[in-house]
Design a protein around this motif. Sequence first.
Motif, PDB file in Angstrom:
ATOM      1  N   ALA A  80       4.409   9.292  -0.809  1.00 36.46           N
ATOM      2  CA  ALA A  80       5.431   8.786  -1.725  1.00 36.46           C
ATOM      3  C   ALA A  80       5.933   7.406  -1.307  1.00 36.46           C
ATOM      4  CB  ALA A  80       6.600   9.767  -1.778  1.00 36.46           C
ATOM      5  N   ALA A  81       5.632   7.012  -0.075  1.00 34.18           N
ATOM      6  CA  ALA A  81       6.181   5.749   0.439  1.00 34.18           C
ATOM      7  C   ALA A  81       5.295   4.571   0.051  1.00 34.18           C
ATOM      8  CB  ALA A  81       6.302   5.819   1.952  1.00 34.18           C
ATOM      9  N   VAL A  82       5.936   3.458  -0.299  1.00 36.43           N
ATOM     10  CA  VAL A  82       5.210   2.210  -0.560  1.00 36.43           C
ATOM     11  C   VAL A  82       5.648   1.207   0.504  1.00 36.43           C
ATOM     12  CG1 VAL A  82       4.820   0.313  -2.167  1.00 36.43           C
ATOM     13  CG2 VAL A  82       5.041   2.658  -3.026  1.00 36.43           C
ATOM     14  N   HIS A  83       4.658   0.612   1.170  1.00 43.59           N
ATOM     15  CA  HIS A  83       4.948  -0.320   2.264  1.00 43.59           C
ATOM     16  C   HIS A  83       4.553  -1.731   1.856  1.00 43.59           C
ATOM     17  CE1 HIS A  83       5.868   2.980   4.949  1.00 43.59           C
ATOM     18  NE2 HIS A  83       4.720   3.557   4.613  1.00 43.59           N
ATOM     19  N   GLN A  84       5.368  -2.694   2.238  1.00 44.03           N
ATOM     20  CA  GLN A  84       5.124  -4.097   1.904  1.00 44.03           C
ATOM     21  C   GLN A  84       4.738  -4.859   3.173  1.00 44.03           C
ATOM     22  OE1 GLN A  84       5.554  -5.956  -1.283  1.00 44.03           O
ATOM     23  NE2 GLN A  84       4.302  -7.282   0.006  1.00 44.03           N
ATOM     24  N   MET A  85       3.572  -5.491   3.143  1.00 42.83           N
ATOM     25  CA  MET A  85       3.141  -6.338   4.247  1.00 42.83           C
ATOM     26  C   MET A  85       3.413  -7.801   3.894  1.00 42.83           C
ATOM     27  SD  MET A  85       1.940  -4.369   6.659  1.00 42.83           S
ATOM     28  CE  MET A  85       3.341  -3.328   6.186  1.00 42.83           C
ATOM     29  N   GLY A 141      -8.718  -1.436   0.636  1.00 49.57           N
ATOM     30  CA  GLY A 141      -9.100  -0.055   0.912  1.00 49.57           C
ATOM     31  C   GLY A 141      -7.968   0.852   1.354  1.00 49.57           C
ATOM     32  N   LEU A 142      -6.857   0.276   1.862  1.00 52.30           N
ATOM     33  CA  LEU A 142      -5.719   1.152   2.185  1.00 52.30           C
ATOM     34  C   LEU A 142      -5.247   1.871   0.937  1.00 52.30           C
ATOM     35  CD1 LEU A 142      -3.403  -0.865   4.624  1.00 52.30           C
ATOM     36  CD2 LEU A 142      -5.176   0.806   5.186  1.00 52.30           C
ATOM     37  N   ASN A 143      -5.457   1.250  -0.225  1.00 54.39           N
ATOM     38  CA  ASN A 143      -5.071   1.863  -1.494  1.00 54.39           C
ATOM     39  C   ASN A 143      -6.198   2.656  -2.139  1.00 54.39           C
ATOM     40  OD1 ASN A 143      -2.289   0.948  -1.868  1.00 54.39           O
ATOM     41  ND2 ASN A 143      -3.161  -1.105  -1.949  1.00 54.39           N
ATOM     42  N   THR A 144      -7.438   2.179  -1.991  1.00 56.60           N
ATOM     43  CA  THR A 144      -8.533   2.775  -2.763  1.00 56.60           C
ATOM     44  C   THR A 144      -9.421   3.724  -1.962  1.00 56.60           C
ATOM     45  OG1 THR A 144      -9.993   0.895  -2.298  1.00 56.60           O
ATOM     46  CG2 THR A 144      -8.626   0.764  -4.294  1.00 56.60           C
ATOM     47  N   HIS A 145      -9.579   3.486  -0.656  1.00 58.15           N
ATOM     48  CA  HIS A 145     -10.422   4.343   0.191  1.00 58.15           C
ATOM     49  C   HIS A 145      -9.714   4.588   1.522  1.00 58.15           C
ATOM     50  CE1 HIS A 145     -13.497   2.867  -2.624  1.00 58.15           C
ATOM     51  NE2 HIS A 145     -14.266   3.859  -2.236  1.00 58.15           N
ATOM     52  N   PRO A 146      -8.510   5.170   1.518  1.00 64.51           N
ATOM     53  CA  PRO A 146      -7.771   5.293   2.777  1.00 64.51           C
ATOM     54  C   PRO A 146      -8.492   6.182   3.782  1.00 64.51           C
ATOM     55  CG  PRO A 146      -6.689   6.547   1.030  1.00 64.51           C
ATOM     56  CD  PRO A 146      -7.770   5.743   0.373  1.00 64.51           C
ATOM     57  N   ARG A 147      -8.555   5.719   5.015  1.00 62.92           N
ATOM     58  CA  ARG A 147      -9.062   6.515   6.136  1.00 62.92           C
ATOM     59  C   ARG A 147      -7.852   6.841   6.999  1.00 62.92           C
ATOM     60  NH1 ARG A 147     -14.514   5.086   7.520  1.00 62.92           N
ATOM     61  NH2 ARG A 147     -14.307   6.441   9.324  1.00 62.92           N
ATOM     62  N   PHE A 190       0.848  -1.189   0.000  1.00 63.10           N
ATOM     63  CA  PHE A 190       0.000   0.000   0.000  1.00 63.10           C
ATOM     64  C   PHE A 190       0.884   1.240   0.000  1.00 63.10           C
ATOM     65  CE2 PHE A 190       0.736  -0.663   4.502  1.00 63.10           C
ATOM     66  CZ  PHE A 190       0.792   0.616   5.058  1.00 63.10           C
ATOM     67  N   ARG A 191       0.309   2.299  -0.545  1.00 66.54           N
ATOM     68  CA  ARG A 191       1.041   3.557  -0.716  1.00 66.54           C
ATOM     69  C   ARG A 191       0.524   4.562   0.307  1.00 66.54           C
ATOM     70  NH1 ARG A 191       3.929   5.746  -4.725  1.00 66.54           N
ATOM     71  NH2 ARG A 191       3.556   3.972  -6.113  1.00 66.54           N
ATOM     72  N   ASP A 192       1.462   5.290   0.912  1.00 66.20           N
ATOM     73  CA  ASP A 192       1.108   6.401   1.796  1.00 66.20           C
ATOM     74  C   ASP A 192       1.958   7.579   1.366  1.00 66.20           C
ATOM     75  OD1 ASP A 192       0.216   8.023   3.821  1.00 66.20           O
ATOM     76  OD2 ASP A 192       1.597   7.203   5.316  1.00 66.20           O
ATOM     77  N   GLU A 198       1.995  10.028  16.847  1.00 63.59           N
ATOM     78  CA  GLU A 198       3.116  10.373  15.979  1.00 63.59           C
ATOM     79  C   GLU A 198       2.592  10.667  14.579  1.00 63.59           C
ATOM     80  OE1 GLU A 198       6.308   7.561  16.471  1.00 63.59           O
ATOM     81  OE2 GLU A 198       5.934   7.408  18.628  1.00 63.59           O
ATOM     82  N   SER A 199       3.183  10.041  13.543  1.00 62.73           N
ATOM     83  CA  SER A 199       2.784  10.402  12.181  1.00 62.73           C
ATOM     84  C   SER A 199       1.439   9.775  11.825  1.00 62.73           C
ATOM     85  CB  SER A 199       3.852   9.950  11.187  1.00 62.73           C
ATOM     86  OG  SER A 199       4.091   8.568  11.319  1.00 62.73           O
ATOM     87  N   SER A 200       0.707  10.464  10.951  1.00 64.09           N
ATOM     88  CA  SER A 200      -0.584   9.968  10.480  1.00 64.09           C
ATOM     89  C   SER A 200      -0.378   8.793   9.544  1.00 64.09           C
ATOM     90  CB  SER A 200      -1.328  11.086   9.746  1.00 64.09           C
ATOM     91  OG  SER A 200      -1.448  12.219  10.588  1.00 64.09           O
TER      92      SER A 200
END
Length: 263
Positions: free
Chosen positions: A63-68, A238-244, A59-61, A133-135
């Motif tokens: 510019a950062a892309v995180h791998q689970m 939804g972390l990618n398409t509808h992030p809250r 998922f992207r936040d 801390e960070s959002s």
Amino acid sequence: MSNGDITLTAGDAEVTVLPGNGGRVGGLRVGGVELLRQGERFGCFPMVPWCGRIRDGRFRDGAAVHQMPLNAPPNAIHGTARDAAWHTARTSTDEAVMTYDLVEPWPYSGRVTQQIALTGDSLTLTMSVETYESSFPAQIGWHPWFNRSLGGGEDVGIDFAPAWQEERGDDHLPTGRRVDPRPGPWDDCFGMPGGVDVTLTWPGRLELKVTSREEWVVVYDEQREAVCVEPQTGPPNGLNTHPRLVTPLEPLEASTTWTWTRL
């Protein structure tokens, strides 16, 4: 307090809470009849900090892309909290509160709090994710496994009136298109803009309503033993398409209530 098992009671209802096994509800008995599928992977587990599958576990936040971790290859599924021990903050006869601190592999620090409150005819599950801390983007949901049969009698019926169904691709993830609701069997996400409202009926035995102010619900009934009705704050991926966003000023909060009546 320890993370030992907790038993809540109210009227003829009894709930087992398992902080040490993913903060899940291990059982819900009404008049001695177990409504949830038994087993360490079942009951009802919290889905946090995401629900359902993340495509390729990424998922992207910004510019950062995180791998689970790909715990449902080729995807990541159902968050990290269900695999962890939770901490019991407080407990009484009919209520338990547990916390879980987000850690690796989740890249952000935050705290999840889950409250489980029982009455004689309802169970309310409430969850919040907060950070100092960070959002970060997050989702909240619950994954109950309701027994298809309550021992003898007819199988459970599922009744709900969603406004739409998320079209499901061959990879089991929403394509982004909304379609008219289709007949089951389902492993599908539905939109209920007025709030989740799904009725499970075990004919002649019990009616149970799953409600939530959230507008997304995944219904999964492709298994013989159980059916799942999963209220959540956004669709799969939804972390990618509808992030809250969870921010220091604004936690993400959600709740669901199960209300039952004898038939």
